[in-house]
Write a protein that holds these residues in place. Structure first.
Motif, PDB file in Angstrom:
ATOM      1  N   TYR A   1       0.838  -1.204   0.000  1.00  0.00           N
ATOM      2  CA  TYR A   1       0.000   0.000   0.000  1.00  0.00           C
ATOM      3  C   TYR A   1       0.869   1.249   0.000  1.00  0.00           C
ATOM      4  CZ  TYR A   1      -3.585   3.393   1.237  1.00  0.00           C
ATOM      5  OH  TYR A   1      -4.432   4.481   1.223  1.00  0.00           O
ATOM      6  N   ILE A   2       1.934   1.240   0.797  1.00  0.00           N
ATOM      7  CA  ILE A   2       2.849   2.377   0.837  1.00  0.00           C
ATOM      8  C   ILE A   2       3.420   2.651  -0.555  1.00  0.00           C
ATOM      9  CG2 ILE A   2       5.147   3.100   1.623  1.00  0.00           C
ATOM     10  CD1 ILE A   2       4.510   1.865   4.339  1.00  0.00           C
TER      11      ILE A   2
ATOM     12  N   HIS B   1       0.992   4.275  -2.951  1.00  0.00           N
ATOM     13  CA  HIS B   1       0.486   5.611  -2.633  1.00  0.00           C
ATOM     14  C   HIS B   1       1.572   6.616  -2.257  1.00  0.00           C
ATOM     15  CE1 HIS B   1      -3.097   3.059  -2.271  1.00  0.00           C
ATOM     16  NE2 HIS B   1      -3.785   4.151  -2.551  1.00  0.00           N
TER      17      HIS B   1
ATOM     18  N   GLU C   1      -6.888   8.235   1.769  1.00  0.00           N
ATOM     19  CA  GLU C   1      -5.784   7.402   1.295  1.00  0.00           C
ATOM     20  C   GLU C   1      -4.449   7.841   1.876  1.00  0.00           C
ATOM     21  OE1 GLU C   1      -9.190   6.948  -1.358  1.00  0.00           O
ATOM     22  OE2 GLU C   1      -8.130   8.722  -0.603  1.00  0.00           O
TER      23      GLU C   1
ATOM     24  N   LYS D   1      -1.958   6.003   4.609  1.00  0.00           N
ATOM     25  CA  LYS D   1      -0.536   5.815   4.300  1.00  0.00           C
ATOM     26  C   LYS D   1       0.337   6.318   5.441  1.00  0.00           C
ATOM     27  CE  LYS D   1       1.658   8.740   1.867  1.00  0.00           C
ATOM     28  NZ  LYS D   1       2.129   9.649   0.798  1.00  0.00           N
TER      29      LYS D   1
ATOM     30  N   CYS E   1       0.434   3.871   8.048  1.00  0.00           N
ATOM     31  CA  CYS E   1       1.387   2.817   7.662  1.00  0.00           C
ATOM     32  C   CYS E   1       2.810   3.226   8.016  1.00  0.00           C
ATOM     33  CB  CYS E   1       1.291   2.527   6.163  1.00  0.00           C
ATOM     34  SG  CYS E   1      -0.255   1.783   5.605  1.00  0.00           S
TER      35      CYS E   1
END
Length: 311
Positions: free
Chosen positions: A172-173, A176, A250, A254, A257
Protein backbone atom coordinates in the motif's frame (compact mmCIF):
# COMPACT_ATOMS: atom_id res chain seq x y z
CA UNK A 1 48.01 17.82 29.63
CA UNK A 2 44.40 19.03 29.39
CA UNK A 3 43.32 22.15 31.15
CA UNK A 4 40.51 21.79 33.67
CA UNK A 5 38.05 23.60 31.39
CA UNK A 6 38.79 21.24 28.50
CA UNK A 7 38.64 17.95 30.37
CA UNK A 8 35.18 17.13 28.96
CA UNK A 9 36.49 16.96 25.39
CA UNK A 10 39.06 14.56 24.03
CA UNK A 11 42.32 16.00 22.66
CA UNK A 12 41.38 15.20 19.06
CA UNK A 13 38.18 17.24 19.34
CA UNK A 14 40.09 20.18 20.84
CA UNK A 15 42.59 20.00 17.98
CA UNK A 16 39.78 20.02 15.40
CA UNK A 17 38.17 23.07 17.01
CA UNK A 18 41.50 24.91 17.00
CA UNK A 19 42.11 24.11 13.33
CA UNK A 20 38.61 25.02 12.12
CA UNK A 21 38.18 28.20 14.16
CA UNK A 22 41.86 29.19 13.87
CA UNK A 23 42.30 29.57 17.61
CA UNK A 24 44.50 28.23 20.42
CA UNK A 25 43.30 25.67 22.94
CA UNK A 26 43.36 28.35 25.65
CA UNK A 27 40.68 30.25 23.68
CA UNK A 28 38.20 27.37 24.11
CA UNK A 29 36.27 28.05 27.30
CA UNK A 30 33.16 27.13 29.27
CA UNK A 31 32.79 23.64 27.82
CA UNK A 32 29.63 21.93 29.00
CA UNK A 33 27.49 18.96 28.00
CA UNK A 34 24.64 20.33 25.92
CA UNK A 35 22.76 17.06 25.60
CA UNK A 36 23.31 13.35 25.47
CA UNK A 37 21.30 12.65 22.35
CA UNK A 38 19.97 9.29 21.24
CA UNK A 39 22.69 8.99 18.60
CA UNK A 40 25.45 11.42 19.68
CA UNK A 41 26.86 13.57 22.44
CA UNK A 42 26.90 17.34 22.01
CA UNK A 43 29.00 19.91 23.84
CA UNK A 44 28.63 23.67 23.94
CA UNK A 45 31.70 25.89 24.28
CA UNK A 46 32.68 29.51 24.02
CA UNK A 47 35.46 30.88 21.87
CA UNK A 48 36.39 34.55 21.61
CA UNK A 49 33.00 35.76 22.75
CA UNK A 50 30.93 33.41 20.58
CA UNK A 51 29.28 30.10 21.43
CA UNK A 52 29.47 26.93 19.35
CA UNK A 53 28.37 23.29 19.51
CA UNK A 54 30.54 20.30 18.69
CA UNK A 55 28.95 16.92 18.08
CA UNK A 56 30.74 13.71 19.00
CA UNK A 57 29.42 10.46 17.52
CA UNK A 58 27.99 7.98 20.03
CA UNK A 59 28.69 4.27 20.46
CA UNK A 60 27.90 2.16 17.41
CA UNK A 61 26.97 5.20 15.35
CA UNK A 62 29.34 4.26 12.54
CA UNK A 63 27.05 1.29 11.81
CA UNK A 64 23.93 3.45 11.81
CA UNK A 65 24.96 6.62 9.98
CA UNK A 66 26.72 7.23 6.68
CA UNK A 67 28.56 10.48 7.44
CA UNK A 68 29.45 11.06 3.79
CA UNK A 69 25.75 11.06 2.95
CA UNK A 70 25.16 13.43 5.86
CA UNK A 71 27.77 15.81 4.50
CA UNK A 72 26.06 15.76 1.08
CA UNK A 73 22.79 16.75 2.75
CA UNK A 74 24.40 19.70 4.53
CA UNK A 75 25.97 20.84 1.28
CA UNK A 76 22.55 20.66 -0.39
CA UNK A 77 20.73 22.76 2.24
CA UNK A 78 23.57 25.20 2.87
CA UNK A 79 22.57 28.90 2.72
CA UNK A 80 18.86 28.07 2.32
CA UNK A 81 17.76 29.20 5.82
CA UNK A 82 16.61 25.67 6.62
CA UNK A 83 19.07 24.49 9.27
CA UNK A 84 21.43 25.89 11.87
CA UNK A 85 24.76 27.43 10.69
CA UNK A 86 27.04 24.43 10.10
CA UNK A 87 30.73 25.34 10.06
CA UNK A 88 32.37 21.95 9.75
CA UNK A 89 31.44 18.31 9.12
CA UNK A 90 34.06 15.54 9.28
CA UNK A 91 32.60 12.38 7.68
CA UNK A 92 35.48 10.22 8.88
CA UNK A 93 35.41 11.11 12.58
CA UNK A 94 31.77 12.18 12.79
CA UNK A 95 32.60 15.60 14.21
CA UNK A 96 30.28 18.48 13.42
CA UNK A 97 30.72 22.09 14.55
CA UNK A 98 27.85 24.56 14.38
CA UNK A 99 27.20 28.04 15.64
CA UNK A 100 25.02 28.05 18.74
CA UNK A 101 21.58 29.51 18.05
CA UNK A 102 21.20 32.16 20.74
CA UNK A 103 17.75 33.03 22.13
CA UNK A 104 16.33 29.78 20.75
CA UNK A 105 13.92 27.15 21.99
CA UNK A 106 12.72 23.77 20.75
CA UNK A 107 9.19 22.94 19.67
CA UNK A 108 6.79 21.94 22.43
CA UNK A 109 4.78 18.97 21.07
CA UNK A 110 2.03 19.75 23.60
CA UNK A 111 1.60 23.29 22.20
CA UNK A 112 -0.75 23.14 19.22
CA UNK A 113 0.46 26.47 17.83
CA UNK A 114 4.09 25.32 17.95
CA UNK A 115 3.12 22.12 16.14
CA UNK A 116 1.17 23.98 13.45
CA UNK A 117 4.11 26.31 12.80
CA UNK A 118 6.51 23.35 12.57
CA UNK A 119 4.25 21.48 10.15
CA UNK A 120 3.94 24.59 7.97
CA UNK A 121 7.72 24.96 7.97
CA UNK A 122 8.11 21.25 7.18
CA UNK A 123 5.71 21.43 4.25
CA UNK A 124 7.46 24.51 2.89
CA UNK A 125 10.76 22.64 3.05
CA UNK A 126 9.27 19.58 1.32
CA UNK A 127 7.84 21.80 -1.43
CA UNK A 128 11.36 22.88 -2.36
CA UNK A 129 11.84 19.33 -3.70
CA UNK A 130 15.56 19.24 -2.92
CA UNK A 131 17.53 16.28 -4.24
CA UNK A 132 20.45 14.23 -2.89
CA UNK A 133 22.04 11.08 -4.30
CA UNK A 134 20.92 8.63 -1.63
CA UNK A 135 17.64 7.27 -0.29
CA UNK A 136 16.49 6.40 3.20
CA UNK A 137 14.85 3.01 2.69
CA UNK A 138 12.67 2.38 5.75
CA UNK A 139 12.22 -1.34 5.21
CA UNK A 140 15.86 -1.75 4.22
CA UNK A 141 16.87 -0.01 7.45
CA UNK A 142 14.56 -2.24 9.49
CA UNK A 143 16.45 -5.24 8.07
CA UNK A 144 19.80 -3.53 8.64
CA UNK A 145 19.13 -2.86 12.32
CA UNK A 146 17.82 -6.40 12.72
CA UNK A 147 21.04 -7.81 11.29
CA UNK A 148 23.11 -5.66 13.65
CA UNK A 149 21.61 -7.71 16.47
CA UNK A 150 23.40 -10.68 14.88
CA UNK A 151 22.22 -13.87 16.57
CA UNK A 152 20.32 -12.08 19.31
CA UNK A 153 16.56 -12.47 18.98
CA UNK A 154 14.25 -9.56 19.65
CA UNK A 155 13.17 -9.23 23.27
CA UNK A 156 9.58 -9.07 22.03
CA UNK A 157 8.09 -12.56 21.79
CA UNK A 158 5.62 -11.61 19.06
CA UNK A 159 8.25 -9.75 16.98
CA UNK A 160 7.96 -11.97 13.88
CA UNK A 161 4.17 -11.65 13.91
CA UNK A 162 4.27 -7.86 14.25
CA UNK A 163 6.95 -7.59 11.58
CA UNK A 164 4.71 -9.59 9.23
CA UNK A 165 1.82 -7.20 9.97
CA UNK A 166 3.99 -4.17 9.24
CA UNK A 167 5.35 -5.65 6.02
CA UNK A 168 1.78 -6.33 4.90
CA UNK A 169 1.47 -2.54 4.55
CA UNK A 170 4.50 -2.23 2.26
CA UNK A 171 2.50 -2.70 -0.94
CA UNK A 172 0.00 0.00 0.00
CA UNK A 173 2.85 2.38 0.84
CA UNK A 174 4.51 1.77 -2.52
CA UNK A 175 1.24 2.32 -4.37
CA UNK A 176 0.49 5.61 -2.63
CA UNK A 177 3.92 7.15 -2.04
CA UNK A 178 4.24 10.60 -3.54
CA UNK A 179 7.23 11.90 -5.46
CA UNK A 180 10.35 11.41 -3.36
CA UNK A 181 12.27 14.45 -2.22
CA UNK A 182 14.86 15.24 0.44
CA UNK A 183 13.20 14.19 3.69
CA UNK A 184 14.58 14.79 7.17
CA UNK A 185 13.51 11.38 8.62
CA UNK A 186 14.29 12.55 12.18
CA UNK A 187 11.90 15.51 12.08
CA UNK A 188 11.06 15.35 15.79
CA UNK A 189 10.07 18.28 18.05
CA UNK A 190 13.55 18.54 19.58
CA UNK A 191 15.02 19.23 16.14
CA UNK A 192 12.75 22.21 15.38
CA UNK A 193 14.42 25.33 16.74
CA UNK A 194 12.48 28.57 17.15
CA UNK A 195 14.87 31.49 16.78
CA UNK A 196 14.69 35.27 16.60
CA UNK A 197 15.13 36.60 13.07
CA UNK A 198 17.04 39.74 12.09
CA UNK A 199 13.87 41.82 12.24
CA UNK A 200 12.84 40.37 15.59
CA UNK A 201 10.33 37.96 14.10
CA UNK A 202 10.21 34.29 15.08
CA UNK A 203 11.74 31.86 12.59
CA UNK A 204 12.28 28.09 12.56
CA UNK A 205 15.37 26.06 11.78
CA UNK A 206 15.45 22.26 11.49
CA UNK A 207 18.64 20.70 12.85
CA UNK A 208 20.36 17.26 12.94
CA UNK A 209 20.12 15.90 9.38
CA UNK A 210 22.17 12.72 9.79
CA UNK A 211 19.35 10.34 8.76
CA UNK A 212 18.09 12.51 5.89
CA UNK A 213 17.70 11.16 2.37
CA UNK A 214 15.29 10.82 -0.53
CA UNK A 215 11.92 9.55 0.66
CA UNK A 216 8.19 10.22 0.61
CA UNK A 217 8.07 13.50 2.59
CA UNK A 218 4.98 12.35 4.50
CA UNK A 219 7.32 10.07 6.47
CA UNK A 220 8.41 13.17 8.40
CA UNK A 221 4.88 13.65 9.75
CA UNK A 222 4.82 10.11 11.14
CA UNK A 223 8.26 10.50 12.72
CA UNK A 224 7.24 13.71 14.52
CA UNK A 225 4.19 11.93 15.93
CA UNK A 226 5.83 8.76 17.17
CA UNK A 227 8.68 10.63 18.87
CA UNK A 228 6.10 12.85 20.58
CA UNK A 229 4.33 9.69 21.83
CA UNK A 230 1.03 11.00 20.44
CA UNK A 231 -2.21 9.06 20.76
CA UNK A 232 -4.41 8.68 17.69
CA UNK A 233 -6.36 11.89 18.32
CA UNK A 234 -3.16 13.92 18.41
CA UNK A 235 -1.77 12.02 15.41
CA UNK A 236 -4.80 13.10 13.38
CA UNK A 237 -4.43 16.68 14.61
CA UNK A 238 -0.79 16.58 13.53
CA UNK A 239 -1.74 15.37 10.06
CA UNK A 240 -4.36 18.12 9.80
CA UNK A 241 -1.75 20.71 10.79
CA UNK A 242 0.34 19.67 7.79
CA UNK A 243 -2.56 19.35 5.35
CA UNK A 244 -4.39 22.60 6.13
CA UNK A 245 -6.50 22.11 3.02
CA UNK A 246 -7.63 18.69 4.26
CA UNK A 247 -6.07 15.24 4.02
CA UNK A 248 -7.52 12.47 1.87
CA UNK A 249 -8.40 9.13 3.44
CA UNK A 250 -5.78 7.40 1.30
CA UNK A 251 -2.95 9.64 2.44
CA UNK A 252 -4.03 9.47 6.09
CA UNK A 253 -3.95 5.67 5.95
CA UNK A 254 -0.54 5.81 4.30
CA UNK A 255 0.75 7.95 7.18
CA UNK A 256 -0.68 5.37 9.59
CA UNK A 257 1.39 2.82 7.66
CA UNK A 258 4.48 4.98 8.11
CA UNK A 259 3.76 5.22 11.85
CA UNK A 260 3.72 1.41 12.03
CA UNK A 261 6.88 1.05 9.92
CA UNK A 262 8.62 3.87 11.79
CA UNK A 263 7.74 2.25 15.11
CA UNK A 264 9.33 -1.03 14.04
CA UNK A 265 12.34 0.81 12.61
CA UNK A 266 13.13 2.71 15.80
CA UNK A 267 12.27 -0.29 17.98
CA UNK A 268 14.99 -2.26 16.18
CA UNK A 269 17.29 0.75 16.49
CA UNK A 270 16.68 0.81 20.24
CA UNK A 271 17.33 -2.93 20.56
CA UNK A 272 20.70 -2.48 18.85
CA UNK A 273 21.56 0.42 21.16
CA UNK A 274 20.49 -1.65 24.17
CA UNK A 275 22.90 -4.35 23.04
CA UNK A 276 25.62 -1.70 23.38
CA UNK A 277 24.44 -0.94 26.91
CA UNK A 278 22.38 2.17 26.08
CA UNK A 279 18.71 1.94 27.06
CA UNK A 280 15.80 4.22 26.13
CA UNK A 281 13.11 3.02 28.53
CA UNK A 282 9.59 4.18 27.70
CA UNK A 283 10.56 5.47 24.26
CA UNK A 284 11.75 2.04 23.12
CA UNK A 285 8.63 0.26 24.38
CA UNK A 286 6.37 2.87 22.79
CA UNK A 287 8.01 2.49 19.38
CA UNK A 288 7.25 -1.22 19.35
CA UNK A 289 3.70 -0.46 20.49
CA UNK A 290 3.28 1.92 17.53
CA UNK A 291 4.28 -0.93 15.19
CA UNK A 292 1.65 -3.17 16.78
CA UNK A 293 -1.14 -0.63 17.13
CA UNK A 294 -0.84 1.17 13.81
CA UNK A 295 -0.31 -1.93 11.69
CA UNK A 296 -3.70 -3.00 13.08
CA UNK A 297 -5.25 0.47 12.58
CA UNK A 298 -3.99 0.75 9.00
CA UNK A 299 -5.15 -2.76 8.15
CA UNK A 300 -8.60 -2.10 9.64
CA UNK A 301 -8.90 1.16 7.68
CA UNK A 302 -7.93 -0.60 4.46
CA UNK A 303 -10.51 -3.31 5.04
CA UNK A 304 -13.16 -0.67 5.67
CA UNK A 305 -12.24 1.08 2.42
CA UNK A 306 -12.56 -2.21 0.55
CA UNK A 307 -16.05 -2.76 1.99
CA UNK A 308 -17.13 0.70 0.86
CA UNK A 309 -15.62 0.12 -2.57
CA UNK A 310 -17.34 -3.25 -2.98
CA UNK A 311 -20.73 -1.98 -1.79
Amino acid sequence: MKSKTNELLEDTAITVICQILHVDAKDIEDIAVLKKGMTNRSFIFQCKGKRYIIRISGAGTEKLIDRYQEKEVYETIRSKDICDPVIYVNPEKGYKITEFLEHSRVCDPADSMDVKKCMQFLRSFHNRKLVVNHEFDIFGQIEKYEKLLENTKSKYEDYEEIKKDVYFLKTYIEQHAVEKTLTHIDAVPDNFMFIQGEQGEEEIRLIDWEYAGMQDPHVDIAMFGIYSLYDREHMDQLIDSYFTEGCSKEIRIKIYCYIAAGGLLWSNWCEYKEKLGIGFGEYAACQYQYAKEYSHIAKSELQEMEKIHDA
